[in-house]
Structures are given as structure tokens and as C-alpha cells.
Design an enzyme around this catalytic site. Structure first.
Site, PDB file in Angstrom:
ATOM      1  CB  ALA A 167      -0.996   0.018   1.160  1.00 52.90           C
ATOM      2  CB  ALA A 168       4.396   2.119  -0.638  1.00 50.83           C
ATOM      3  N   GLY A 169       2.032   2.679  -2.606  1.00 48.05           N
ATOM      4  CA  GLY A 169       1.462   3.434  -3.720  1.00 48.05           C
ATOM      5  C   GLY A 169       0.120   4.045  -3.350  1.00 48.05           C
ATOM      6  CG  ASP A 170      -3.200   1.648  -2.397  1.00 50.69           C
ATOM      7  OD1 ASP A 170      -3.288   1.897  -3.608  1.00 50.69           O
ATOM      8  OD2 ASP A 170      -3.414   0.523  -1.907  1.00 50.69           O
TER       9      ASP A 170
HETATM   10  P1  ADP Z   1       3.578   0.767  -5.363  1.00 49.58           P
HETATM   11  O1  ADP Z   1       3.298   0.409  -3.945  1.00 49.58           O
HETATM   12  O2  ADP Z   1       2.342   1.107  -6.140  1.00 49.58           O
HETATM   13  O3  ADP Z   1       4.465  -0.196  -6.092  1.00 49.58           O
HETATM   14  P2  ADP Z   1       5.898   2.497  -5.007  1.00 49.58           P
HETATM   15  O4  ADP Z   1       6.628   1.297  -4.549  1.00 49.58           O
HETATM   16  O5  ADP Z   1       6.439   3.223  -6.205  1.00 49.58           O
HETATM   17  O6  ADP Z   1       4.362   2.181  -5.317  1.00 49.58           O
HETATM   18  O7  ADP Z   1       5.788   3.495  -3.766  1.00 49.58           O
HETATM   19  C1  ADP Z   1       5.049   4.690  -3.797  1.00 49.58           C
HETATM   20  C2  ADP Z   1       5.852   5.815  -3.170  1.00 49.58           C
HETATM   21  O8  ADP Z   1       6.147   5.499  -1.800  1.00 49.58           O
HETATM   22  C3  ADP Z   1       7.200   6.060  -3.837  1.00 49.58           C
HETATM   23  O9  ADP Z   1       7.060   6.967  -4.912  1.00 49.58           O
HETATM   24  C4  ADP Z   1       8.012   6.622  -2.687  1.00 49.58           C
HETATM   25  O10 ADP Z   1       7.780   8.004  -2.545  1.00 49.58           O
HETATM   26  C5  ADP Z   1       7.464   5.908  -1.463  1.00 49.58           C
HETATM   27  N1  ADP Z   1       8.268   4.707  -1.147  1.00 49.58           N
HETATM   28  C6  ADP Z   1       7.961   3.421  -1.428  1.00 49.58           C
HETATM   29  N2  ADP Z   1       8.931   2.580  -0.982  1.00 49.58           N
HETATM   30  C7  ADP Z   1       9.869   3.359  -0.394  1.00 49.58           C
HETATM   31  C8  ADP Z   1      11.121   3.109   0.281  1.00 49.58           C
HETATM   32  N3  ADP Z   1      11.608   1.867   0.421  1.00 49.58           N
HETATM   33  N4  ADP Z   1      11.809   4.171   0.761  1.00 49.58           N
HETATM   34  C9  ADP Z   1      11.344   5.433   0.622  1.00 49.58           C
HETATM   35  N5  ADP Z   1      10.182   5.727   0.006  1.00 49.58           N
HETATM   36  C10 ADP Z   1       9.444   4.731  -0.493  1.00 49.58           C
END
Ligand code: ADP
Length: 288
Positions: A235-238
């Protein structure tokens, strides 16, 4: 609703295996993004559909707890709430079967009704509902900002892309949409150009730990994320999408909204879970 069971290994066809534990997690991209906004203290209403069943009730309760307006969450008495059946083996690999249930039944007419009398500054949509419903949302968004998180990725008609103010694919979604994996500045630019040529106004690619990348006809900019120790990247993207939509709606300049969204996405990876791992406004502001 995510139904997660840990297993020593994956079962073979026809085999019955005893799992190691079972948990349910409130999930769904739209719901997670709404919960991210609610946790930030933002105002948002989720337009979605659940079944008239215990999972539907639990999901609505979770959204209300996060501070989301659920008046536009429709309860369908004839179909089950959408679920994802997830098995996780000891090495952390997973298999996922999604039963979309009510998610597949949200109609353009219901979207239209949801938009009646609504006051809003930004509309944020994903692709876990029918494309026709997303198209309807883009039409009713009119002069407001329309953000489309193209997840899960699929082919999108130009008619829809031309209405998108911000398209927010992650790396794999960018590759599916453009045929180009955004691994460095050149490939980010090439992938974004493909989408800009199709009529998207701003391409905002999320790059995991590397942050995010914005490209439009005026230029391009990379926004590094903050450094964190991730424990669960679910859910980082969410988190990013919800935060970006809310900070834009609350009047922040676009570059600030992206920086704040990076921080929200990064902090989400430092806790287990999806809706449960969304950070508060004060946690995000402490890093800004
Ligand atoms: P998804 O979950 O859809 O694959 P991402 O992995 O690109 O999306 O993560 C979304 C955003 O969260 C990234 O653009 C970044 O800003 C932040 N993010 C995700 N993972 C990390 C990490 N390991 N360290 C720092 N920021 C992160």
C-alpha cells in the site's frame, strides 16, 4: 477484504495443506487511498460498492474509523464483497486470487448518482472497478482535477487518458502501459512521452525507494523520497496517491504535494498492513 493465510509451502492441485495462521486485512486500492486521506485528517468520500455481508460491514467500519465519509459506499444485497485470497509461504512469496465480487458491478449510473450534489476539488480513481465506471468518474470530474492511478494496469482508451490531469503508475504499471521500464532518467522520460502523446496532462511515476518523477509539456523533475527502514511495502502506492490527491485538494503547490506524498508513501512502508500503516499528518509534517 484481504484473507491471508501463511503456509509452509504452496499446496499442489488437489492437495489439502494445514496453514500456520489466518488473518483478514481491510484492503482494496480505493479504500486504502481513502483511508490514507482520512488518516491525514483530509476530507474525502469514497464511491464504491460492497456486499451486504460481514466483510462489507467490516470494510465500512474500517473506513469510518479512518475518518472517511462512506455515504457513497453502496451495499449490494445480491453479490459478495470483493476479496483477495492470499497465501504466503515461508520464504515470503505469495499467491493471490482476487474475486472482484461487487467491485465488478459498480455502474456508470451509480457513479453519476454519487456525483450529484457533491462538492469536491479532486477526483482520484483506480482500476479495481469497471473501466466504464472510471470513464464516468472522469466525465463528471469536469473542470476539477482528475487523478488516475492505473492499478492494476491494463490498456486504457485515449478517450480516458485525455481527461487525466495526473496519471500515477508505478514502475511495472509504467512498463505495461508504455512498453518501457522506467529504470533511469532517460527511460522515465521516454515512457512519460508515450503517455503525454496520448493526451495525459501530467505523468507522475512512482519509483519505490527512488521517489517519484513528474513530466509534463513544461518539463520534468525527479523528487527523491526520504530514507526509511521498510518492514512491509504493501500500500505504499496507495498512501502516495491518497496523500497527493489530498494535498493538491487542500491547495498545496504541486511540487509540495508530491514531496508530501513521497513522505507518506515512505512512512507507510515502516509499518505492517495496508490501511493500518497509513501515517498521520503530524508524522508526515515532521519530515517535511
Ligand atoms: P507501489 O506500492 O504502487 O508499487 P511504489 O513502490 O512506487 O508504489 O511506492 C510509492 C511511493 O512510496 C514512492 O514513490 C516513494 O515516494 C514511497 N516509497 C515506497 N517505498 C519506499 C522506500 N523503500 N523508501 C522510501 N520511500 C518509499
Amino acid at each position: 477484504m484481504d484473507l491471508v493465510v501463511r503456509t509452509p509451502r504452496f499446496p499442489s492441485p488437489g492437495e489439502t495443506l494445514i496453514g500456520l495462521g489466518f488473518q483478514t486485512f481491510a484492503g482494496g486500492k480505493g479504500a486504502n487511498q481513502a483511508a490514507a486521506i482520512g488518516k491525514l485528517g483530509g476530507k474525502c468520500s469514497l464511491l464504491a460498492k460492497v456486499g451486504k455481508d460481514s466483510f462489507g460491514q467490516a470494510l465500512i467500519a474500517s473506513l469510518i474509523q479512518a475518518g472517511v465519509n462512506t455515504e457513497n459506499v453502496i451495499e449490494d444485497p445480491h453479490e459478495a464483497t470483493g476479496v483477495a485470497i492470499i497465501t504466503v509461504d515461508q520464504s515470503g512469496q505469495n499467491t493471490i486470487v482476487v474475486a472482484p465480487g461487487t467491485n465488478a458491478l459498480l455502474t456508470p449510473e451509480e457513479v453519476q448518482v454519487g456525483f450529484l450534489d457533491a462538492t469536491f476539488d479532486v477526483v482520484l480513481a483506480q482500476l479495481e472497478i469497471p473501466l466504464e465506471a472510471v470513464l464516468a468518474a472522469s466525465q463528471f470530474s469536469d473542470a476539477r482535477k482528475f487523478i488516475l492511478n492505473p492499478a492494476p494496469a491494463r490498456d486504457l482508451p485515449n478517450e480516458l487518458l485525455q481527461r487525466v490531469d495526473y496519471l500515477t503508475p508505478n514502475e511495472t504499471e509504467t512498463q505495461i502501459l508504455t512498453g518501457i521500464y522506467p529504470s533511469d532518467p532517460t527511460s522515465c522520460r521516454e515512457a512519460a512521452q508515450v503517455l503525454l502523446r496520448k493526451g495525459v496532462k501530467n505523468v507522475l511515476i512512482t519509483l519505490g525507494a527512488k521517489g517519484s518523477y513528474l513530466c509534463n509539456i513544461e518539463g520534468e523533475k525527479h523528487f527523491p523520497s526520504i530514507k526509511v527502514q521498510p518492514v512491509d511495502t504493501t500500500a505504499a502506492g496507495d498512501a502516495f496517491n491518497g496523500a497527493f490527491a489530498w494535498f493538491l485538494a487542500s491547495g498545496k503547490p504541486v511540487f509540495d504535494a508530491i514531496r508530501l506524498a513521497n513522505i507518506t508513501g515512505a512512512l507507510c512502508t515502516t509499518k505492517m498492513g495496508a490501511q493500518a500503516s497509513m501515517p498521520s499528518l503530524s508524522e508526515v509534517q515532521a519530515w517535511f
